[in-house]
Write an enzyme that holds these catalytic residues in place. Structure first.
Site, PDB file in Angstrom:
ATOM      1  N   PHE A 143      -3.054  -0.146   0.010  1.00  0.00           N
ATOM      2  CA  PHE A 143      -3.003   0.882   0.912  1.00  0.00           C
ATOM      3  C   PHE A 143      -3.866   0.684   2.005  1.00  0.00           C
ATOM      4  CE2 PHE A 143      -1.079   3.290  -2.466  1.00  0.00           C
ATOM      5  CZ  PHE A 143       0.011   3.556  -1.982  1.00  0.00           C
ATOM      6  N   VAL A 152      -5.420  -1.512   8.665  1.00  0.00           N
ATOM      7  CA  VAL A 152      -5.263  -0.802  10.140  1.00  0.00           C
ATOM      8  C   VAL A 152      -3.988  -0.083   9.907  1.00  0.00           C
ATOM      9  CG1 VAL A 152      -5.353  -1.004  12.481  1.00  0.00           C
ATOM     10  CG2 VAL A 152      -6.456  -2.400  11.208  1.00  0.00           C
ATOM     11  N   SER A 200       5.804   0.219   6.634  1.00  0.00           N
ATOM     12  CA  SER A 200       5.582   1.406   7.183  1.00  0.00           C
ATOM     13  C   SER A 200       6.875   1.657   8.296  1.00  0.00           C
ATOM     14  CB  SER A 200       4.629   1.422   8.492  1.00  0.00           C
ATOM     15  OG  SER A 200       4.609   2.442   9.516  1.00  0.00           O
ATOM     16  N   TYR A 243       1.166  -3.164  15.284  1.00  0.00           N
ATOM     17  CA  TYR A 243       0.832  -2.565  13.991  1.00  0.00           C
ATOM     18  C   TYR A 243       2.391  -2.722  13.111  1.00  0.00           C
ATOM     19  CZ  TYR A 243       1.051   1.217  10.449  1.00  0.00           C
ATOM     20  OH  TYR A 243       1.088   2.041   9.089  1.00  0.00           O
ATOM     21  N   LYS A 292       3.449  -5.059   9.573  1.00  0.00           N
ATOM     22  CA  LYS A 292       3.824  -4.694   8.365  1.00  0.00           C
ATOM     23  C   LYS A 292       5.107  -5.320   7.990  1.00  0.00           C
ATOM     24  CE  LYS A 292       1.262  -1.163   7.538  1.00  0.00           C
ATOM     25  NZ  LYS A 292       0.443  -1.410   6.151  1.00  0.00           N
TER      26      LYS A 292
HETATM   27  P1  NAI Z   1      -6.107   5.527   6.630  1.00  0.00           P
HETATM   28  O1  NAI Z   1      -6.247   4.725   7.752  1.00  0.00           O
HETATM   29  O2  NAI Z   1      -6.384   6.886   6.241  1.00  0.00           O
HETATM   30  O3  NAI Z   1      -6.341   4.692   5.389  1.00  0.00           O
HETATM   31  C1  NAI Z   1      -6.669   3.018   5.325  1.00  0.00           C
HETATM   32  C2  NAI Z   1      -8.061   2.827   4.638  1.00  0.00           C
HETATM   33  O4  NAI Z   1      -7.959   1.452   4.793  1.00  0.00           O
HETATM   34  C3  NAI Z   1      -9.259   3.374   5.322  1.00  0.00           C
HETATM   35  O5  NAI Z   1      -9.793   4.160   4.449  1.00  0.00           O
HETATM   36  C4  NAI Z   1      -9.770   2.424   5.823  1.00  0.00           C
HETATM   37  O6  NAI Z   1     -11.379   2.527   5.700  1.00  0.00           O
HETATM   38  C5  NAI Z   1      -9.536   1.246   4.991  1.00  0.00           C
HETATM   39  N1  NAI Z   1      -9.781  -0.125   5.599  1.00  0.00           N
HETATM   40  C6  NAI Z   1      -9.311  -0.444   7.085  1.00  0.00           C
HETATM   41  N2  NAI Z   1      -9.840  -1.621   7.371  1.00  0.00           N
HETATM   42  C7  NAI Z   1     -10.213  -2.172   6.253  1.00  0.00           C
HETATM   43  C8  NAI Z   1     -10.756  -3.546   5.747  1.00  0.00           C
HETATM   44  N3  NAI Z   1     -11.017  -4.263   6.526  1.00  0.00           N
HETATM   45  N4  NAI Z   1     -11.138  -3.692   4.738  1.00  0.00           N
HETATM   46  C9  NAI Z   1     -10.956  -2.883   3.614  1.00  0.00           C
HETATM   47  N5  NAI Z   1     -10.311  -1.667   3.857  1.00  0.00           N
HETATM   48  C10 NAI Z   1     -10.007  -1.303   5.161  1.00  0.00           C
HETATM   49  O7  NAI Z   1      -4.459   5.214   6.300  1.00  0.00           O
HETATM   50  P2  NAI Z   1      -3.461   5.983   5.280  1.00  0.00           P
HETATM   51  O8  NAI Z   1      -2.725   7.006   6.217  1.00  0.00           O
HETATM   52  O9  NAI Z   1      -4.142   6.344   4.044  1.00  0.00           O
HETATM   53  O10 NAI Z   1      -2.354   4.859   4.863  1.00  0.00           O
HETATM   54  C11 NAI Z   1      -2.528   4.097   3.946  1.00  0.00           C
HETATM   55  C12 NAI Z   1      -1.560   2.869   4.035  1.00  0.00           C
HETATM   56  O11 NAI Z   1      -0.263   3.198   4.201  1.00  0.00           O
HETATM   57  C13 NAI Z   1      -1.759   1.833   5.339  1.00  0.00           C
HETATM   58  O12 NAI Z   1      -1.635   0.585   5.002  1.00  0.00           O
HETATM   59  C14 NAI Z   1      -0.668   2.625   6.537  1.00  0.00           C
HETATM   60  O13 NAI Z   1      -0.487   1.612   7.373  1.00  0.00           O
HETATM   61  C15 NAI Z   1       0.277   2.725   5.319  1.00  0.00           C
HETATM   62  N6  NAI Z   1       1.232   3.756   6.126  1.00  0.00           N
HETATM   63  C16 NAI Z   1       0.778   5.157   5.971  1.00  0.00           C
HETATM   64  C17 NAI Z   1       1.409   5.949   6.528  1.00  0.00           C
HETATM   65  C18 NAI Z   1       1.251   7.527   6.386  1.00  0.00           C
HETATM   66  O14 NAI Z   1       1.910   8.172   6.893  1.00  0.00           O
HETATM   67  N7  NAI Z   1      -0.078   7.877   6.034  1.00  0.00           N
HETATM   68  C19 NAI Z   1       2.625   6.057   7.016  1.00  0.00           C
HETATM   69  C20 NAI Z   1       3.055   4.409   6.995  1.00  0.00           C
HETATM   70  C21 NAI Z   1       2.470   3.458   6.267  1.00  0.00           C
HETATM   71  C1  15L Z   2       2.340   5.036  10.036  1.00  0.00           C
HETATM   72  O1  15L Z   2       2.587   3.915   9.775  1.00  0.00           O
HETATM   73  C2  15L Z   2       0.844   5.543  10.258  1.00  0.00           C
HETATM   74  O2  15L Z   2       0.184   4.872   9.185  1.00  0.00           O
HETATM   75  C3  15L Z   2       0.624   7.046  10.023  1.00  0.00           C
HETATM   76  O3  15L Z   2      -0.501   7.444  10.441  1.00  0.00           O
HETATM   77  C4  15L Z   2       1.710   7.634  10.953  1.00  0.00           C
HETATM   78  O4  15L Z   2       1.648   7.394  12.366  1.00  0.00           O
HETATM   79  C5  15L Z   2       3.058   7.424  10.338  1.00  0.00           C
HETATM   80  O5  15L Z   2       3.362   6.168  10.461  1.00  0.00           O
HETATM   81  C6  15L Z   2       4.330   8.168  11.106  1.00  0.00           C
HETATM   82  O6  15L Z   2       4.982   7.258  11.786  1.00  0.00           O
HETATM   83  O7  15L Z   2       4.140   9.278  11.086  1.00  0.00           O
END
Ligand code: NAI
Ligand code: 15L
Length: 266
Positions: free
Chosen positions: A72, A75, A112, A137, A141
């Site tokens: 997870f 960026v 994503s 972005y 993915k």
């Molecule tokens: P988030 O941004 O809250 O968490 C991502 C984590 O990755 C952060 O804690 C950050 O510190 C860490 N990170 C960033 N750069 C890093 C690096 N260079 N080395 C190590 N860690 C690093 O994102 P979230 O919402 O928790 O999403 C988690 C994953 O799921 C991401 O890959 C995101 O693209 C994907 N995703 C999330 C969605 C959502 O609705 N929350 C929707 C679609 C995809």
């Molecule tokens: C994502 O991929 C992002 O990580 C999240 O922050 C939201 O923007 C989500 O998609 C979304 O489309 O709602």
């Protein structure tokens, strides 16, 4: 797969990581949590291994002795192309290389909806629908999905590719009424991934059982994942919003604002 002894979750300090962290303890004996940011104090059954995904030499040690990786980290929204390439493209490549060299056989790749965000909302997507990224972005993915496919076909590393919709404690806008995924449904999906005798490299849309849905997971029914939550209970949050403009690109395309936005660096 029998109950894993140790699983690694990258991105443990993030929005999804923090929502599912406690539930992971039911799914594995040991949970290794990693991030560049602080995920908070260590709990029972947990270990914390801080790591920057761009620190290539550190990655074999990060994944060592893990039965599965929940990837997870990275960026998570549109950003500069340079940062996205470094973390989400080079970083994911080196993570898969570390997994290959250390013998980790199963990975969840957090893809994503932005990998397919330029499909219109009227188009019902399946696991076979070609990517149509809406941002740099989203392209990163799509790269991760292709890499996972290569590592399955060539090296036998299985990946559950999850095209996550919007995994937050609650939907933040009307679009997310269709794209929302609960943490509980994410945990149930991870449980199915760990339990599957044969996982392969399926693409699953990470979305709850919402009233409006653009995605069809029937091709991956063999996983046995049945989302149990629905965004319906949040409908009242948006009932006084103005009507959506059907000519607005953020309404036309599944990726919403990501599809509408210009180049991040302009
Ligand atoms: P988030 O941004 O809250 O968490 C991502 C984590 O990755 C952060 O804690 C950050 O510190 C860490 N990170 C960033 N750069 C890093 C690096 N260079 N080395 C190590 N860690 C690093 O994102 P979230 O919402 O928790 O999403 C988690 C994953 O799921 C991401 O890959 C995101 O693209 C994907 N995703 C999330 C969605 C959502 O609705 N929350 C929707 C679609 C995809
Ligand atoms: C994502 O991929 C992002 O990580 C999240 O922050 C939201 O923007 C989500 O998609 C979304 O489309 O709602």
């Amino acid at each position: 797969m029998t109950k894993p002894n140790r699983i690694l979750m990258t991105g443990a300090a993030g929005i999804i990581g923090q929502q599912i962290r406690d539930g992971l303890r039911e799914l594995a004996t040991h949970v290794r949590l990693s991030d560049v940011a602080d995920p908070g104090p260590v709990g029972p059954g947990e270990e914390i291994v801080p790591c920057d995904l761009t620190d290539t030499p550190a990655l074999p040690g990060l994944v060592r002795d893990c039965d599965a990786i929940l990837h997870f980290g990275g960026v998570s929204t549109e950003n500069t192309a340079e940062l996205i390439h470094r973390v989400n493209i080079d970083g994911v490549y080196h993570l898969y290389e570390a997994a290959r060299k250390e013998g980790v056989k199963r990975i969840l790749f957090a893809s994503s909806n932005h990998a397919i965000g330029f499909h219109t909302r009227e188009t019902r997507l399946t696991a076979s629908t070609p990517v149509r990224p809406d941002s740099n972005y989203g392209v990163s993915k799509a790269y991760g999905e292709a890499l996972a496919s290569l590592y399955w076909d060539k090296y036998g590393i299985e990946t559950l590719i999850v095209r996550i919709g919007s995994c937050f404690p609650e939907p933040k806008d009307r679009r997310m009424m269709a794209t929302w995924m609960s943490a509980g449904d994410m945990l149930r999906l991870i449980g199915c991934m760990l339990d599957a005798p044969r996982l392969g490299c399926p693409i699953v849309y990470g979305v709850s059982n919402n009233d409006e849905c653009w995605w069809d997971n029937s091709e991956t029914a063999y996983l046995g994942w049945k989302p149990q939550d629905s965004s319906a209970r949040f409908a009242h949050l948006f009932e006084n919003d103005p009507p959506e403009d059907p000519k607005d690109p953020a309404v036309i395309y599944q990726g919403g604002g990501f599809a509408k936005a210009g180049h991040f660096e302009d």
